[in-house]
Motif scaffolding. Structure first.
Motif, PDB file in Angstrom:
ATOM      1  N   TRP A 213       0.882  -1.396  -0.043  1.00 26.17           N
ATOM      2  CA  TRP A 213       0.065   0.218  -0.521  1.00 26.17           C
ATOM      3  C   TRP A 213       1.055   1.209   0.291  1.00 26.17           C
ATOM      4  O   TRP A 213       1.566   1.187   0.569  1.00 26.17           O
ATOM      5  N   THR A 214       0.419   2.472  -0.641  1.00 30.04           N
ATOM      6  CA  THR A 214       1.110   3.390  -0.925  1.00 30.04           C
ATOM      7  C   THR A 214       0.214   4.657  -0.369  1.00 30.04           C
ATOM      8  O   THR A 214      -1.492   4.336  -1.075  1.00 30.04           O
ATOM      9  N   THR A 215       0.273   6.104  -0.060  1.00 25.44           N
ATOM     10  CA  THR A 215      -0.422   6.836  -0.067  1.00 25.44           C
ATOM     11  C   THR A 215      -0.865   7.659  -1.157  1.00 25.44           C
ATOM     12  O   THR A 215      -1.390   8.085  -1.243  1.00 25.44           O
ATOM     13  N   ASP A 216      -0.142   7.063  -1.883  1.00 28.36           N
ATOM     14  CA  ASP A 216      -0.166   7.811  -3.853  1.00 28.36           C
ATOM     15  C   ASP A 216      -1.947   7.482  -4.220  1.00 28.36           C
ATOM     16  O   ASP A 216      -2.605   7.534  -4.129  1.00 28.36           O
ATOM     17  N   TRP A 217      -2.495   6.266  -3.280  1.00 32.96           N
ATOM     18  CA  TRP A 217      -3.747   5.749  -3.554  1.00 32.96           C
ATOM     19  C   TRP A 217      -5.000   6.294  -2.660  1.00 32.96           C
ATOM     20  O   TRP A 217      -5.796   5.701  -2.595  1.00 32.96           O
ATOM     21  N   MET A 218      -4.569   7.307  -1.382  1.00 30.17           N
ATOM     22  CA  MET A 218      -5.894   7.438  -1.364  1.00 30.17           C
ATOM     23  C   MET A 218      -6.153   8.662  -1.880  1.00 30.17           C
ATOM     24  O   MET A 218      -5.821   9.364  -3.093  1.00 30.17           O
ATOM     25  N   SER A 219      -7.617   9.722  -1.469  1.00 28.28           N
ATOM     26  CA  SER A 219      -8.421   9.962  -2.942  1.00 28.28           C
ATOM     27  C   SER A 219      -8.290  11.521  -2.019  1.00 28.28           C
ATOM     28  O   SER A 219      -7.408  11.254  -1.590  1.00 28.28           O
ATOM     29  N   GLN A 220      -8.136  12.277  -2.965  1.00 30.48           N
ATOM     30  CA  GLN A 220      -8.324  13.635  -2.665  1.00 30.48           C
ATOM     31  C   GLN A 220      -9.256  13.674  -2.115  1.00 30.48           C
ATOM     32  O   GLN A 220      -9.091  14.856  -0.888  1.00 30.48           O
ATOM     33  N   ALA A 221     -10.333  13.367  -1.601  1.00 35.00           N
ATOM     34  CA  ALA A 221     -11.224  13.818  -0.853  1.00 35.00           C
ATOM     35  C   ALA A 221     -11.191  12.595   0.450  1.00 35.00           C
ATOM     36  O   ALA A 221     -11.619  13.650   1.578  1.00 35.00           O
ATOM     37  N   GLY A 222     -10.695  11.992   0.490  1.00 34.01           N
ATOM     38  CA  GLY A 222      -9.857  11.457   1.781  1.00 34.01           C
ATOM     39  C   GLY A 222      -9.310  11.944   2.644  1.00 34.01           C
ATOM     40  O   GLY A 222      -9.160  12.477   3.436  1.00 34.01           O
ATOM     41  N   ARG A 223      -8.006  12.580   1.777  1.00 36.00           N
ATOM     42  CA  ARG A 223      -6.749  13.484   2.086  1.00 36.00           C
ATOM     43  C   ARG A 223      -7.399  14.725   2.631  1.00 36.00           C
ATOM     44  O   ARG A 223      -7.351  15.288   3.956  1.00 36.00           O
ATOM     45  N   GLU A 224      -8.891  15.665   2.109  1.00 39.59           N
ATOM     46  CA  GLU A 224      -9.024  16.776   2.699  1.00 39.59           C
ATOM     47  C   GLU A 224     -10.237  16.306   3.905  1.00 39.59           C
ATOM     48  O   GLU A 224     -10.195  17.489   4.918  1.00 39.59           O
ATOM     49  N   LYS A 225     -10.627  14.968   4.279  1.00 40.24           N
ATOM     50  CA  LYS A 225     -11.973  14.430   5.377  1.00 40.24           C
ATOM     51  C   LYS A 225     -10.456  14.193   6.294  1.00 40.24           C
ATOM     52  O   LYS A 225     -10.766  14.597   7.407  1.00 40.24           O
ATOM     53  N   LEU A 226      -9.640  13.627   6.148  1.00 38.61           N
ATOM     54  CA  LEU A 226      -8.451  13.679   7.444  1.00 38.61           C
ATOM     55  C   LEU A 226      -8.410  14.958   7.820  1.00 38.61           C
ATOM     56  O   LEU A 226      -8.078  15.442   9.041  1.00 38.61           O
ATOM     57  N   ARG A 227      -8.501  16.092   7.190  1.00 41.63           N
ATOM     58  CA  ARG A 227      -7.308  17.492   7.543  1.00 41.63           C
ATOM     59  C   ARG A 227      -8.324  18.130   8.487  1.00 41.63           C
ATOM     60  O   ARG A 227      -8.226  18.740   9.038  1.00 41.63           O
ATOM     61  N   ALA A 228     -10.233  18.253   7.745  1.00 41.26           N
ATOM     62  CA  ALA A 228     -11.495  18.296   8.794  1.00 41.26           C
ATOM     63  C   ALA A 228     -11.078  18.078   9.533  1.00 41.26           C
ATOM     64  O   ALA A 228     -12.033  17.998  10.635  1.00 41.26           O
ATOM     65  N   PHE A 229     -10.386  16.603   9.735  1.00 39.04           N
ATOM     66  CA  PHE A 229     -10.368  15.545  10.823  1.00 39.04           C
ATOM     67  C   PHE A 229      -9.862  15.522  12.100  1.00 39.04           C
ATOM     68  O   PHE A 229      -9.660  15.509  13.324  1.00 39.04           O
TER      69      PHE A 229
END
Length: 165
Positions: free
Chosen positions: A83-99
């Protein structure tokens, strides 16, 4: 007519990661494939790291979500490619930041090699609370092994940083 595989992708889009419930397993990129094999779905998952303690729970959640829709599934864990963090979606990255979790920086393709520790971020890690880059790592391991603990030196809030792999 919607195929069983398409239905399964849509259903599993809603299955949250048990350790970070604001993102789905699809947004994290651990949901890799869904294949139909003789009336049973094969759902391929790749853990964020090989010792991830949440994988059993994720498998149970996948089977339960699909069973509730009348779909039979077998969950397969695939460790390669890792697994690589490259596989994370942009929406997932934004949700992490908001969390309140700083999402991972991009990893240059030259650093995509097997290693025992993830590469250190090249730039400053921005605080997900106030956006300041005036931050410091306080522990290489945060609430889970895939995150590091940081502190913002401006707003003084601690936060997790999802390490890039």
């Amino acid at each position: 007519m919607v195929s069983c595989v398409d239905r399964a992708w849509a259903l599993l889009e809603q299955v949250p990661d048990p350790e970070i419930p604001v993102v789905s397993i699809r947004e994290l990129g651990i949901l890799r494939e869904i294949n139909e094999r003789g009336g049973t779905l094969e759902v391929v998952l790749t853990p964020t790291y090989s010792g991830c303690p949440a994988m059993e729970q994720i498998g149970d959640d996948v089977r339960a979500a699909l069973a509730a829709a009348g779909l039979r599934a077998e969950v397969v864990t695939r460790l390669a490619p890792a697994w690589t963090t490259d596989w994370m979606s942009q929406a997932g990255r934004e949700k992490l930041r908001a969390f309140g979790i700083a999402p991972p920086h991009a990893v240059p393709s030259s650093q995509h090699v097997l290693r025992f520790q993830p590469p250190r971020p090249a730039g400053a890690i921005a605080c997900p609370h106030c956006g300041s880059a005036n931050t410091t790592e306080t522990s290489h391991f945060g609430s889970t092994a895939c995150k590091a603990l940081y502190k913002c030196l401006d707003c003084l809030e601690p936060f997790d940083y999802f390490k890039p792999y």
